[in-house]
Every structure is written in structure tokens, then in C-alpha cells.
Design a protein around this motif. Structure first.
Motif, PDB file in Angstrom:
ATOM      1  N   GLU A 187      12.248 -10.775  -2.773  1.00 43.57           N
ATOM      2  CA  GLU A 187      12.590  -9.500  -2.201  1.00 43.57           C
ATOM      3  C   GLU A 187      11.669  -9.221  -1.166  1.00 43.57           C
ATOM      4  OE1 GLU A 187      13.678  -5.986  -4.388  1.00 43.57           O
ATOM      5  OE2 GLU A 187      15.636  -6.671  -4.877  1.00 43.57           O
ATOM      6  N   ALA A 188      11.738  -9.126   0.454  1.00 41.22           N
ATOM      7  CA  ALA A 188      11.012  -8.453   1.450  1.00 41.22           C
ATOM      8  C   ALA A 188      10.660  -7.668   1.072  1.00 41.22           C
ATOM      9  CB  ALA A 188      11.557  -9.403   2.635  1.00 41.22           C
ATOM     10  N   GLU A 189       9.316  -6.562   0.988  1.00 43.22           N
ATOM     11  CA  GLU A 189       9.153  -5.360   1.266  1.00 43.22           C
ATOM     12  C   GLU A 189       8.240  -4.868   2.007  1.00 43.22           C
ATOM     13  OE1 GLU A 189       9.391  -3.315  -1.969  1.00 43.22           O
ATOM     14  OE2 GLU A 189      11.002  -4.300  -3.296  1.00 43.22           O
ATOM     15  N   VAL A 190       7.725  -3.643   2.050  1.00 45.45           N
ATOM     16  CA  VAL A 190       6.306  -2.862   2.758  1.00 45.45           C
ATOM     17  C   VAL A 190       6.043  -2.004   1.527  1.00 45.45           C
ATOM     18  CG1 VAL A 190       5.715  -0.992   3.964  1.00 45.45           C
ATOM     19  CG2 VAL A 190       7.325  -2.609   5.034  1.00 45.45           C
ATOM     20  N   GLY A 191       4.598  -2.431   1.266  1.00 49.71           N
ATOM     21  CA  GLY A 191       4.209  -2.206   0.619  1.00 49.71           C
ATOM     22  C   GLY A 191       2.695  -1.155   1.016  1.00 49.71           C
ATOM     23  N   TYR A 192       3.015   0.459   0.116  1.00 45.34           N
ATOM     24  CA  TYR A 192       1.949   1.596   0.712  1.00 45.34           C
ATOM     25  C   TYR A 192       0.904   2.080  -0.466  1.00 45.34           C
ATOM     26  CZ  TYR A 192       6.798   2.410   3.177  1.00 45.34           C
ATOM     27  OH  TYR A 192       7.628   2.048   4.351  1.00 45.34           O
ATOM     28  N   VAL A 313       6.173   9.548  -1.007  1.00 46.94           N
ATOM     29  CA  VAL A 313       5.551  10.053  -1.081  1.00 46.94           C
ATOM     30  C   VAL A 313       5.804  11.828  -2.197  1.00 46.94           C
ATOM     31  CG1 VAL A 313       2.620  11.198  -0.980  1.00 46.94           C
ATOM     32  CG2 VAL A 313       3.942   8.914  -0.376  1.00 46.94           C
ATOM     33  N   ALA A 314       6.703  12.261  -1.097  1.00 47.58           N
ATOM     34  CA  ALA A 314       6.897  13.514  -1.261  1.00 47.58           C
ATOM     35  C   ALA A 314       8.018  13.655  -2.201  1.00 47.58           C
ATOM     36  CB  ALA A 314       7.197  14.665  -0.290  1.00 47.58           C
ATOM     37  N   HIS A 315       8.891  13.095  -1.983  1.00 46.63           N
ATOM     38  CA  HIS A 315      10.534  13.026  -3.283  1.00 46.63           C
ATOM     39  C   HIS A 315       9.198  12.346  -4.869  1.00 46.63           C
ATOM     40  CE1 HIS A 315      13.523  12.559  -5.163  1.00 46.63           C
ATOM     41  NE2 HIS A 315      13.688  11.284  -6.060  1.00 46.63           N
ATOM     42  N   LEU A 316       7.878  11.622  -4.449  1.00 48.26           N
ATOM     43  CA  LEU A 316       7.885  11.245  -5.673  1.00 48.26           C
ATOM     44  C   LEU A 316       6.550  12.066  -6.125  1.00 48.26           C
ATOM     45  CD1 LEU A 316       6.518   8.450  -7.386  1.00 48.26           C
ATOM     46  CD2 LEU A 316       4.739   8.238  -5.855  1.00 48.26           C
ATOM     47  N   THR A 317       6.525  13.255  -6.051  1.00 47.23           N
ATOM     48  CA  THR A 317       5.145  14.142  -6.570  1.00 47.23           C
ATOM     49  C   THR A 317       6.510  15.602  -6.205  1.00 47.23           C
ATOM     50  OG1 THR A 317       4.454  14.635  -4.492  1.00 47.23           O
ATOM     51  CG2 THR A 317       3.402  12.920  -5.571  1.00 47.23           C
ATOM     52  N   SER A 318       7.924  15.405  -6.562  1.00 50.49           N
ATOM     53  CA  SER A 318       8.487  16.784  -6.295  1.00 50.49           C
ATOM     54  C   SER A 318       8.662  17.466  -7.891  1.00 50.49           C
ATOM     55  CB  SER A 318       9.377  16.095  -5.361  1.00 50.49           C
ATOM     56  OG  SER A 318      10.455  15.546  -6.471  1.00 50.49           O
ATOM     57  N   ASN A 319       8.689  16.537  -8.831  1.00 50.33           N
ATOM     58  CA  ASN A 319       8.720  16.884  -9.759  1.00 50.33           C
ATOM     59  C   ASN A 319       7.120  17.310 -10.440  1.00 50.33           C
ATOM     60  OD1 ASN A 319       7.034  14.553 -10.173  1.00 50.33           O
ATOM     61  ND2 ASN A 319       9.246  14.004 -12.667  1.00 50.33           N
ATOM     62  N   GLY A 320       6.783  17.528 -10.218  1.00 56.16           N
ATOM     63  CA  GLY A 320       4.852  17.925 -10.249  1.00 56.16           C
ATOM     64  C   GLY A 320       4.152  17.035 -10.590  1.00 56.16           C
ATOM     65  N   ALA A 321       4.270  15.721 -10.439  1.00 54.67           N
ATOM     66  CA  ALA A 321       3.814  14.150 -11.025  1.00 54.67           C
ATOM     67  C   ALA A 321       2.542  14.021 -10.193  1.00 54.67           C
ATOM     68  CB  ALA A 321       5.006  13.406 -10.890  1.00 54.67           C
ATOM     69  N   PRO A 322       1.827  13.605 -10.880  1.00 59.65           N
ATOM     70  CA  PRO A 322       0.050  13.601  -9.312  1.00 59.65           C
ATOM     71  C   PRO A 322       0.107  12.315  -8.915  1.00 59.65           C
ATOM     72  CG  PRO A 322      -0.553  14.436 -11.861  1.00 59.65           C
ATOM     73  CD  PRO A 322       0.699  13.753 -12.107  1.00 59.65           C
ATOM     74  N   LEU A 323      -0.463  12.165  -8.130  1.00 60.42           N
ATOM     75  CA  LEU A 323      -0.706  10.538  -7.530  1.00 60.42           C
ATOM     76  C   LEU A 323      -2.108  10.564  -8.116  1.00 60.42           C
ATOM     77  CD1 LEU A 323       0.084  11.256  -3.772  1.00 60.42           C
ATOM     78  CD2 LEU A 323       1.481  10.344  -5.598  1.00 60.42           C
ATOM     79  N   ARG A 324      -2.457   8.701  -8.305  1.00 58.20           N
ATOM     80  CA  ARG A 324      -3.705   8.997  -8.374  1.00 58.20           C
ATOM     81  C   ARG A 324      -4.040   7.270  -7.340  1.00 58.20           C
ATOM     82  NH1 ARG A 324      -3.902   5.983 -14.286  1.00 58.20           N
ATOM     83  NH2 ARG A 324      -1.897   5.450 -14.071  1.00 58.20           N
ATOM     84  N   PRO A 325      -5.519   7.524  -7.283  1.00 57.31           N
ATOM     85  CA  PRO A 325      -6.176   6.200  -6.171  1.00 57.31           C
ATOM     86  C   PRO A 325      -5.669   4.461  -6.871  1.00 57.31           C
ATOM     87  CG  PRO A 325      -7.731   7.830  -6.890  1.00 57.31           C
ATOM     88  CD  PRO A 325      -6.534   8.185  -7.570  1.00 57.31           C
ATOM     89  N   GLY A 326      -5.184   3.868  -5.918  1.00 60.84           N
ATOM     90  CA  GLY A 326      -4.574   2.454  -6.283  1.00 60.84           C
ATOM     91  C   GLY A 326      -3.042   2.608  -6.789  1.00 60.84           C
ATOM     92  N   ASP A 327      -2.551   3.757  -6.789  1.00 65.06           N
ATOM     93  CA  ASP A 327      -0.111   3.781  -6.641  1.00 65.06           C
ATOM     94  C   ASP A 327      -0.116   2.497  -5.964  1.00 65.06           C
ATOM     95  OD1 ASP A 327      -0.525   6.067  -8.897  1.00 65.06           O
ATOM     96  OD2 ASP A 327      -0.625   7.135  -7.463  1.00 65.06           O
ATOM     97  N   LEU A 328       1.083   2.606  -5.967  1.00 66.53           N
ATOM     98  CA  LEU A 328       1.369   1.253  -4.878  1.00 66.53           C
ATOM     99  C   LEU A 328       2.321   1.432  -5.098  1.00 66.53           C
ATOM    100  CD1 LEU A 328       0.985  -1.389  -3.606  1.00 66.53           C
ATOM    101  CD2 LEU A 328       1.471  -2.564  -5.683  1.00 66.53           C
ATOM    102  N   LEU A 329       3.603   2.126  -3.794  1.00 63.65           N
ATOM    103  CA  LEU A 329       4.223   2.543  -3.345  1.00 63.65           C
ATOM    104  C   LEU A 329       5.970   1.456  -3.213  1.00 63.65           C
ATOM    105  CD1 LEU A 329       4.763   6.352  -2.557  1.00 63.65           C
ATOM    106  CD2 LEU A 329       4.435   4.477  -4.970  1.00 63.65           C
ATOM    107  N   GLY A 330       6.410   0.238  -2.956  1.00 61.85           N
ATOM    108  CA  GLY A 330       7.281  -0.302  -2.861  1.00 61.85           C
ATOM    109  C   GLY A 330       8.439  -0.018  -1.713  1.00 61.85           C
ATOM    110  N   SER A 331       8.844  -0.536  -0.609  1.00 59.97           N
ATOM    111  CA  SER A 331       9.975   0.068   0.134  1.00 59.97           C
ATOM    112  C   SER A 331      11.121  -0.519  -0.583  1.00 59.97           C
ATOM    113  CB  SER A 331       9.954   0.048   1.334  1.00 59.97           C
ATOM    114  OG  SER A 331      10.205  -1.883   1.437  1.00 59.97           O
ATOM    115  N   GLY A 332      11.290  -0.992  -1.474  1.00 61.05           N
ATOM    116  CA  GLY A 332      12.478  -2.357  -1.564  1.00 61.05           C
ATOM    117  C   GLY A 332      12.728  -2.803  -0.395  1.00 61.05           C
ATOM    118  N   THR A 333      14.118  -4.034  -0.780  1.00 61.64           N
ATOM    119  CA  THR A 333      14.024  -4.896  -0.145  1.00 61.64           C
ATOM    120  C   THR A 333      14.118  -4.461   1.437  1.00 61.64           C
ATOM    121  OG1 THR A 333      14.887  -6.400  -1.625  1.00 61.64           O
ATOM    122  CG2 THR A 333      15.645  -6.870   0.172  1.00 61.64           C
TER     123      THR A 333
END
Length: 400
Positions: A187-192, A313-333
Motif C-alpha cells: 500500500e503506497a501511502e504518505v506518512g505524517y 490531526v483535527a479529527h484524531l483529537t476531536s474526541n479529546g485524545a492527546p497527541l504524543r511526539p512520534g505519533d505517525l499518521l498514514g494517509s491510507g492507500t
């Protein structure tokens, strides 16, 4: 659809971006300590920590660490200082020459500790294709898909650096059927790559502040065991079909380096909710290439992604979940409208029914043992031309 291309590199440091700045971590070359922060410079790599100590660079203590973890935690002001200084240093070959290491003498290591890994499903074309393959008589998109960025929580501990071999996974494939995966996919993706301090728990990151948490971009291959995934994804999301390995590029391209690559997202209907709308709702114009054993088989366009980095990023934290340094988000294919732009073999072979023909006369529906997949990408560069991102590469080994 396929064309012959030079084979991907099989040892040593991945191909270096020829334009701009990037950071990673390498080991070897006879220097003390198991690893050091480095930057690609042509056919060599720069010992960034040693240069910072010798030249009085910003945040030398962070740059002499054995990973990017400290720098990720420092936040965007520190990132801009470091990359501004590094760009200036790279413009003077004589100044950096004493701190260059031969690429043949070093190997990449995972550049940061992956805190959490979340993989999204942000490409409409991929979602539509998958829906048509699995539900040919139904609606291709789930009712929620155009209302929110759909994703699943992956396994951070199985994220590996480019060049790491991938062992064919085993698992259940159906009732009473278990064994090595028969439908191993790319799966070719972009990672943030995320960093900086989050809001306090319970306080979402607003869309207009979301990109302050994005340190940079990697290329990502979310290896997928399609037969295992199909059996277990009823009704919950992927587990063993995805958790055995996810590969990322060794070099992290800073977000600021991609300033010329921002593009407007595709038209949306219906309009997303207000927390997903704003000026930072923009995508990145990356042209990706997938090569199988050196042969170009697909060119997925990341500019087509329906959901953008700030929205993830906004949706991932919209329920109040905090971020941490080193979190990795994949775009999906990432997939485009044409067959030669599809970002995985599930789509390229249409669920195994339309084999991909290769230049040597062979064909693939899914990956065979010994196959090597290399994903590269370029983007518009500041000042013109194209900026190359670090490749992500992996070779399939037989099941244990």
C-alpha cells in the motif's frame, strides 16, 4: 502499463533526496555510539550532531541524540531554527566536508520512536475501488466515508525502517483454514510524523493549529495480508492482516520544505463539518512511483487525497485524545483514476482477477517471496524544480 526501470537499491542507505533538507538516523561508519542524526548530501550523509557541536548550531544537545525523539518533542520553533540553520550549512560544501560520512559505510535505523500509529482511508478513489471489488452490487462507499476521515489504530511496534525485510505473515484465512498469507499486498501511502506538545487531554487540536504538530513527511508502505484481513474484518477493522509490518522511509522531509507542494483538496459533497474546514485544509502534491523488482508499475497522485493532513490531526483529537511526539499518521492507500495510478495490488489486479503483466513476461496478482517493492515520490520544490523524498523499500522473505 509497466515499464523497465533500474532495480531498487538492496543495501546501505536509501537513495538520498538530491534537493532540499531531510533528517534521519544512521549507524556505522566507524564513529563512536550506535547511531547519530544525519542528513543526506548527494552520495554521502552529514553527521548533523557533530556539525552542530563544531559550528555552534542551534539545539546541539538535541541534534547529538541517537534519535529524532528530542527534536520532535521540542516543537515547531525549534524545528524551524534547526532546518533554517541546516539549509545554510548545506549551501557551503567546504564547511560541512569534515563531517560527511560515506553512504556505503552507514545503515539507516528507525529515525524516531513511534508513539502511536493510526492509518487512515483518505483517498476516495481507493475507497471506491475497494468497495466495488468487495461489494460489486452495493454502494462502493460506506455512509460515513464523506463525513469523516475513517481510520484504524495500528501497531506502533511493527513499524520498521526502509530496507528491513518483511517476513510473509501467517494467520487464519477462513473457516478451518490457516497458514502463510497467499495475498500479500503493498500500500503506497504518505506518512505524517507528529511532534510538539498537544493540548491538554480533553481539548481537541483545532484545524488552524493542526499543522503546527506535523514535523514532516515520510513515505509509508502499509503491507497488507489481504486474505487474512478479509476474514478478520467482520465487522471490526484490520488486526493481524496489517500488524505484522509497516515500512517508512529513513529520511523525514520537513513540512516547511514542502511549502511549494500545497494544493487545494478535491471538491467535496457534502461539505465537512466546521471543525474540519479552514485555511489549513490543503493537500500535498506528491507524485509517487511504485516499482516491483525495479520495474515501474504505478504512479499514484497524492494530490487527489480527499482528506488532508490538518483534517487527520483535527479529527484524531476531536474526541479529546492527546497527541504524543512520534505519533505517525498514514494517509491510507493513494490511488488515481487510471489503472496505472492504483496504489496496491488489490486494485491493480482487481482483487486478483486481472493479473498485472510485467516486462519479463511474468505476471502478479499479489506479491511473491523474493519480490522487492520500492516506493519513491517527488514534489514541487521551493524555487522551482522537483524535490525528491526518501524512498521506502522492502523485500519479501518466506513465511517462518
Amino acid at each position: 502499463m509497466s515499464e523497465i526501470a533500474a532495480a531498487g537499491r538492496t543495501a546501505g542507505i536509501p537513495a538520498a533526496p538530491p534537493v532540499g533538507t531531510a533528517l534521519g538516523v544512521v549507524a556505522g561508519a566507524g564513529r563512536p555510539g550506535p547511531a547519530r542524526i544525519a542528513a543526506p548530501v548527494g552520495d554521502a550523509v552529514l553527521d548533523v550532531g557533530a556539525l552542530a557541536a563544531a559550528a555552534g548550531g542551534p539545539h546541539p544537545a538535541l541534534l547529538q541524540q541517537r534519535s529524532l525523539d528530542g527534536l520532535l518533542a521540542a516543537g515547531r520553533p525549534a524545528w524551524r531554527e534547526v532546518f533554517g540553520w541546516l539549509s545554510e550549512q548545506l549551501s557551503d560544501p567546504e564547511r560541512i566536508s569534515a563531517h560527511l560520512l560515506p553512504a556505503s559505510g552507514v545503515v539507516p535505523v528507525l529515525p524516531f520512536t513511534v508513539a502511536d500509529y493510526v492509518d487512515f482511508f483518505a483517498c476516495e478513489q481507493h475507497a471506491v475501488n475497494a468497495g466495488r471489488i468487495f461489494r460489486p452490487d452495493g454502494e462502493p462507499l460506506a455512509p460515513n466515508w464523506k463525513h469523516l476521515p475513517v481510520g484504524y489504530h495500528g501497531r506502533a511496534g511493527t513499524v520498521v525502517v526502509s530496507g528491513t525485510p518483511v517476513i510473509r505473515p501467517s494467520g487464519q484465512r477462513g473457516p478451518g483454514d490457516a497458514g502463510p498469507c497467499r495475498s500479500l499486498d503493498v500500500e503506497a501511502e504518505v506518512g505524517y510524523v507528529l511532534g510538539g506538545a498537544s493540548e491538554a487531554p480533553g481539548h481537541p487540536v483545532p484545524l488552524d493549529g493542526a499543522l503546527d504538530h506535523v514535523f514532516g513527511v515520510v513515505l509509508l508502505n502499509d503491507w497488507s495480508a489481504r486474505d487474512i484481513q478479509a476474514w478478520e474484518t467482520r465487522p471490526l477493522g484490520p488486526l493481524l492482516g496489517k500488524s505484522f509490518a509497516t515500512s517508512i522511509s529513513a529520511w523525514v522531509t520537513p513540512l516547511d520544505e514542502l511549502a511549494a507542494a500545497w494544493v487545494d483538496p478535491p471538491p467535496r459533497d457534502p461539505q465537512p463539518l466546521p471543525y474540519l474546514l479552514g485555511p489549513t485544509d490543503r493537500g500535498l502534491d506528491l507524485t509517487m512511483e511504485i516499482r516491483l523488482n525495479g520495474e515501474l508499475i504505478s504512479t499514484p497522485p497524492a494530490a487527489d487525497l480527499y482528506w488532508t493532513p490538518a483534517q487527520l490531526v483535527a479529527h484524531l483529537t476531536s474526541n479529546g485524545a492527546p497527541l504524543r511526539p512520534g505519533d505517525l499518521l498514514g494517509s491510507g492507500t493513494v490511488s488515481g483514476a487510471r489503472r496505472e495510478q492504483r496504489g496496491c495490488f488489490l486494485e491493480l489486479s482487481w482483487g486478483g482477477r486481472e493479473p498485472v503483466l510485467l516486462a519479463d513476461g511474468s505476471s502478479r496478482t499479489y506479491l511473491l517471496d523474493g519480490d522487492e517493492v520500492t516506493i519513491t515520490a517527488t514534489a514541487p520544490a521551493r524555487g522551482g524544480g522537483r524535490l525528491s523524498l526518501g524512498e521506502v523499500r522492502g523485500k519479501i522473505l518466506p513465511a517462518l
